[in-house]
Design a protein around this motif. Sequence first.
Motif, PDB file in Angstrom:
ATOM      1  N   VAL A  99       0.836  -1.199   0.000  1.00 13.81           N
ATOM      2  CA  VAL A  99       0.000   0.000   0.000  1.00 13.81           C
ATOM      3  C   VAL A  99       0.871   1.249   0.000  1.00 13.81           C
ATOM      4  CG1 VAL A  99      -1.792   1.264   1.266  1.00 13.81           C
ATOM      5  CG2 VAL A  99      -1.773  -1.237   1.299  1.00 13.81           C
ATOM      6  N   GLU A 100       0.573   2.169  -0.922  1.00 15.27           N
ATOM      7  CA  GLU A 100       1.241   3.475  -0.922  1.00 15.27           C
ATOM      8  C   GLU A 100       0.346   4.443  -0.142  1.00 15.27           C
ATOM      9  OE1 GLU A 100       3.175   6.860  -3.801  1.00 15.27           O
ATOM     10  OE2 GLU A 100       2.173   5.170  -4.719  1.00 15.27           O
ATOM     11  N   PRO A 101       0.861   4.995   0.963  1.00 16.85           N
ATOM     12  CA  PRO A 101       0.053   5.920   1.764  1.00 16.85           C
ATOM     13  C   PRO A 101      -0.313   7.175   0.978  1.00 16.85           C
ATOM     14  CG  PRO A 101       2.039   5.255   2.948  1.00 16.85           C
ATOM     15  CD  PRO A 101       2.179   4.770   1.546  1.00 16.85           C
ATOM     16  N   MET A 102      -1.473   7.726   1.255  1.00 13.39           N
ATOM     17  CA  MET A 102      -1.905   8.969   0.601  1.00 13.39           C
ATOM     18  C   MET A 102      -0.912  10.095   0.876  1.00 13.39           C
ATOM     19  SD  MET A 102      -4.560   8.299  -1.199  1.00 13.39           S
ATOM     20  CE  MET A 102      -5.305   9.869  -1.587  1.00 13.39           C
ATOM     21  N   VAL A 128      -8.153   0.551  -2.663  1.00  5.88           N
ATOM     22  CA  VAL A 128      -7.739   1.440  -1.578  1.00  5.88           C
ATOM     23  C   VAL A 128      -7.921   0.793  -0.210  1.00  5.88           C
ATOM     24  CG1 VAL A 128      -8.286   3.525  -2.912  1.00  5.88           C
ATOM     25  CG2 VAL A 128     -10.014   2.567  -1.395  1.00  5.88           C
ATOM     26  N   ILE A 129      -7.179   1.338   0.748  1.00  2.00           N
ATOM     27  CA  ILE A 129      -7.371   1.036   2.160  1.00  2.00           C
ATOM     28  C   ILE A 129      -8.019   2.281   2.751  1.00  2.00           C
ATOM     29  CG2 ILE A 129      -6.233   0.567   4.371  1.00  2.00           C
ATOM     30  CD1 ILE A 129      -6.126  -1.772   2.356  1.00  2.00           C
ATOM     31  N   ALA A 130      -9.101   2.084   3.499  1.00  3.06           N
ATOM     32  CA  ALA A 130      -9.835   3.217   4.062  1.00  3.06           C
ATOM     33  C   ALA A 130     -10.283   2.878   5.471  1.00  3.06           C
ATOM     34  CB  ALA A 130     -11.049   3.538   3.191  1.00  3.06           C
ATOM     35  N   LYS A 131     -10.675   3.918   6.192  1.00  2.00           N
ATOM     36  CA  LYS A 131     -11.273   3.704   7.512  1.00  2.00           C
ATOM     37  C   LYS A 131     -12.458   4.639   7.636  1.00  2.00           C
ATOM     38  CE  LYS A 131      -9.061   6.669  10.905  1.00  2.00           C
ATOM     39  NZ  LYS A 131     -10.281   7.038  11.591  1.00  2.00           N
ATOM     40  N   ARG A 132     -13.487   4.113   8.274  1.00  2.00           N
ATOM     41  CA  ARG A 132     -14.686   4.918   8.507  1.00  2.00           C
ATOM     42  C   ARG A 132     -14.307   6.055   9.443  1.00  2.00           C
ATOM     43  NH1 ARG A 132     -20.277   4.009   7.790  1.00  2.00           N
ATOM     44  NH2 ARG A 132     -21.480   5.236   9.274  1.00  2.00           N
ATOM     45  N   CYS A 133     -14.859   7.227   9.221  1.00  2.00           N
ATOM     46  CA  CYS A 133     -14.499   8.420   9.997  1.00  2.00           C
ATOM     47  C   CYS A 133     -14.716   8.240  11.498  1.00  2.00           C
ATOM     48  CB  CYS A 133     -15.258   9.622   9.471  1.00  2.00           C
ATOM     49  SG  CYS A 133     -14.792  10.052   7.772  1.00  2.00           S
ATOM     50  N   ASP A 134     -15.685   7.398  11.898  1.00  2.00           N
ATOM     51  CA  ASP A 134     -15.989   7.222  13.320  1.00  2.00           C
ATOM     52  C   ASP A 134     -15.474   5.893  13.877  1.00  2.00           C
ATOM     53  OD1 ASP A 134     -17.700   5.501  12.045  1.00  2.00           O
ATOM     54  OD2 ASP A 134     -19.519   6.257  12.987  1.00  2.00           O
ATOM     55  N   ALA A 151     -11.848   2.906  13.922  1.00  2.00           N
ATOM     56  CA  ALA A 151     -10.439   2.649  13.621  1.00  2.00           C
ATOM     57  C   ALA A 151     -10.271   1.437  12.706  1.00  2.00           C
ATOM     58  CB  ALA A 151      -9.664   2.430  14.922  1.00  2.00           C
ATOM     59  N   GLU A 152     -11.364   0.727  12.398  1.00  2.00           N
ATOM     60  CA  GLU A 152     -11.288  -0.473  11.571  1.00  2.00           C
ATOM     61  C   GLU A 152     -10.948  -0.114  10.123  1.00  2.00           C
ATOM     62  OE1 GLU A 152     -14.017  -4.222  10.071  1.00  2.00           O
ATOM     63  OE2 GLU A 152     -14.800  -2.867  11.599  1.00  2.00           O
ATOM     64  N   LEU A 153      -9.976  -0.834   9.553  1.00  2.00           N
ATOM     65  CA  LEU A 153      -9.567  -0.616   8.174  1.00  2.00           C
ATOM     66  C   LEU A 153     -10.348  -1.527   7.246  1.00  2.00           C
ATOM     67  CD1 LEU A 153      -5.695  -0.466   8.607  1.00  2.00           C
ATOM     68  CD2 LEU A 153      -7.321   1.434   8.570  1.00  2.00           C
ATOM     69  N   ILE A 154     -10.621  -1.023   6.034  1.00  2.00           N
ATOM     70  CA  ILE A 154     -11.279  -1.831   5.015  1.00  2.00           C
ATOM     71  C   ILE A 154     -10.469  -1.757   3.728  1.00  2.00           C
ATOM     72  CG2 ILE A 154     -13.582  -1.544   6.001  1.00  2.00           C
ATOM     73  CD1 ILE A 154     -14.139   0.401   3.629  1.00  2.00           C
ATOM     74  N   PHE A 155     -10.624  -2.761   2.880  1.00  2.00           N
ATOM     75  CA  PHE A 155      -9.974  -2.854   1.579  1.00  2.00           C
ATOM     76  C   PHE A 155     -11.074  -2.957   0.534  1.00  2.00           C
ATOM     77  CE2 PHE A 155      -7.407  -6.044  -1.201  1.00  2.00           C
ATOM     78  CZ  PHE A 155      -7.092  -5.050  -2.106  1.00  2.00           C
ATOM     79  N   ARG A 156     -11.163  -1.966  -0.366  1.00  2.00           N
ATOM     80  CA  ARG A 156     -12.226  -1.910  -1.375  1.00  2.00           C
ATOM     81  C   ARG A 156     -11.710  -1.254  -2.656  1.00  2.00           C
ATOM     82  NH1 ARG A 156     -14.264  -4.119   2.482  1.00  2.00           N
ATOM     83  NH2 ARG A 156     -16.410  -4.118   3.154  1.00  2.00           N
ATOM     84  N   LEU A 181      -6.794   6.002   3.133  1.00  2.00           N
ATOM     85  CA  LEU A 181      -5.460   6.049   3.728  1.00  2.00           C
ATOM     86  C   LEU A 181      -4.353   5.712   2.739  1.00  2.00           C
ATOM     87  CD1 LEU A 181      -6.282   4.290   7.095  1.00  2.00           C
ATOM     88  CD2 LEU A 181      -6.199   6.735   6.615  1.00  2.00           C
ATOM     89  N   GLY A 182      -4.660   4.900   1.734  1.00  2.00           N
ATOM     90  CA  GLY A 182      -3.629   4.521   0.782  1.00  2.00           C
ATOM     91  C   GLY A 182      -4.187   3.757  -0.400  1.00  2.00           C
ATOM     92  N   VAL A 183      -3.339   3.631  -1.436  1.00  2.00           N
ATOM     93  CA  VAL A 183      -3.702   2.921  -2.663  1.00  2.00           C
ATOM     94  C   VAL A 183      -2.875   1.636  -2.749  1.00  2.00           C
ATOM     95  CG1 VAL A 183      -3.700   3.058  -5.191  1.00  2.00           C
ATOM     96  CG2 VAL A 183      -4.308   5.067  -3.847  1.00  2.00           C
ATOM     97  N   VAL A 184      -3.538   0.544  -3.091  1.00  3.12           N
ATOM     98  CA  VAL A 184      -2.875  -0.751  -3.206  1.00  3.12           C
ATOM     99  C   VAL A 184      -2.123  -0.794  -4.538  1.00  3.12           C
ATOM    100  CG1 VAL A 184      -3.231  -3.247  -3.353  1.00  3.12           C
ATOM    101  CG2 VAL A 184      -4.585  -1.861  -1.746  1.00  3.12           C
ATOM    102  N   LEU A 185      -0.814  -1.076  -4.457  1.00  8.31           N
ATOM    103  CA  LEU A 185       0.046  -1.131  -5.632  1.00  8.31           C
ATOM    104  C   LEU A 185       0.264  -2.542  -6.150  1.00  8.31           C
ATOM    105  CD1 LEU A 185       2.816   1.402  -4.575  1.00  8.31           C
ATOM    106  CD2 LEU A 185       0.754   1.844  -5.924  1.00  8.31           C
ATOM    107  N   GLY A 186       0.156  -3.526  -5.279  1.00 10.47           N
ATOM    108  CA  GLY A 186       0.380  -4.899  -5.705  1.00 10.47           C
ATOM    109  C   GLY A 186       0.015  -5.868  -4.607  1.00 10.47           C
ATOM    110  N   ALA A 187       0.104  -7.174  -4.952  1.00  8.50           N
ATOM    111  CA  ALA A 187      -0.278  -8.208  -3.976  1.00  8.50           C
ATOM    112  C   ALA A 187       0.546  -9.465  -4.186  1.00  8.50           C
ATOM    113  CB  ALA A 187      -1.758  -8.527  -4.107  1.00  8.50           C
ATOM    114  N   TRP A 188       0.707 -10.219  -3.119  1.00 11.38           N
ATOM    115  CA  TRP A 188       1.308 -11.545  -3.120  1.00 11.38           C
ATOM    116  C   TRP A 188       0.249 -12.498  -2.641  1.00 11.38           C
ATOM    117  CZ3 TRP A 188       3.700  -7.072  -1.896  1.00 11.38           C
ATOM    118  CH2 TRP A 188       4.875  -6.798  -2.593  1.00 11.38           C
ATOM    119  N   LEU A 189      -0.072 -13.453  -3.468  1.00  9.99           N
ATOM    120  CA  LEU A 189      -1.142 -14.387  -3.138  1.00  9.99           C
ATOM    121  C   LEU A 189      -0.609 -15.566  -2.344  1.00  9.99           C
ATOM    122  CD1 LEU A 189      -2.982 -14.334  -6.570  1.00  9.99           C
ATOM    123  CD2 LEU A 189      -3.438 -12.947  -4.551  1.00  9.99           C
ATOM    124  N   PRO A 190      -1.437 -16.098  -1.419  1.00  7.62           N
ATOM    125  CA  PRO A 190      -0.992 -17.231  -0.587  1.00  7.62           C
ATOM    126  C   PRO A 190      -0.888 -18.518  -1.399  1.00  7.62           C
ATOM    127  CG  PRO A 190      -3.290 -16.687  -0.103  1.00  7.62           C
ATOM    128  CD  PRO A 190      -2.787 -15.700  -1.107  1.00  7.62           C
TER     129      PRO A 190
END
Length: 89
Positions: free
Chosen positions: A22-25, A38-44, A46-51, A80-89
């Motif tokens: 993830v590249e931070p904003m 992107v990785i984001a968090k609801r304003c109210d 602390a939980e992060l989401i990936f969408r 919070l940031g943009v996903v640039l890549g991934a490594w799959l399990p």
Amino acid sequence: VRDDTMSGSAGANYPKGALILVEPMTAGITELVSGDKVIAKRCDSAELIFRRYVEEAGHQWLKGNMPGCPTLNADEYMILGVVLGAWLP
């Protein structure tokens, strides 16, 4: 990746357990493009989401790849940031 909301048939597949880069904003990203993962968090919370960030008809949304995943109003979240890549399990 902690859940299966970004796995599915729509575009890139990010199954539970995948590692993402993830590249931070704050690193200089000035504008999001519809389709960015992107990785984001609801304003109210602390939980992060990936969408996917999606712009449609003048509105911004956060959508999962999994069919039936609820569409979220991006105005209620801080990107919070943009996903640039991934490594799959």
